[in-house]
Scaffold this active site. Sequence first.
Site: not given
Length: 186
Positions: A180-182
């Site tokens: 999700m962060k990427l």
Amino acid sequence: MTNRPAAGTNQIGFIGLGTMGRRLAARLLGGGCSLLVYDRVPDAVARVVALGGAAIGLTSADDVLAACEVVFTSLPAPDDVSATYVRGAVAADAIGAGQVLVDLSTIDPTTSRRLAAAVARRGASFLDAPVSGGLRGAEAGTLTVMVGGAAAALDRVRPLLATFSERVVHVGPSGTGSAMKLANQL
């Protein structure tokens, strides 16, 4: 054999006191937490200890892992996170049953899943919990944390995450916080 405190003592560790880690550790200290801290740069440890509060510098990451029920890491790269938690494909000897290891770094999902599997074999939980909101968000306590891993482990550390975040979102199993962060970075 580790010198981990008895269950219920809730000793908290923080490894990685660079640009982001120092700010997150400061928020935990400001929230009334006592911390055992380590960074490979001694001056980084000294800066956090000098903040006041209850921070004690230790001489290695393994010392922090051996003494704490909850350990946060904020490190620059996947190799740094891996070297903290595993030796080859096996979790570090300092990791023990019942610990919650919370990686706040931005790393890849494959590494997060590999680390989660290794520490699970020692009875510990690994959460990939990268943060979003930048340095200002860290200082203001307004970050968003995207967490991959076991919901029960997240429940144990949610009050600690609240010291530096406005939103903590459980996004699924190990690796999904990193994914999700990427995606968010794109």
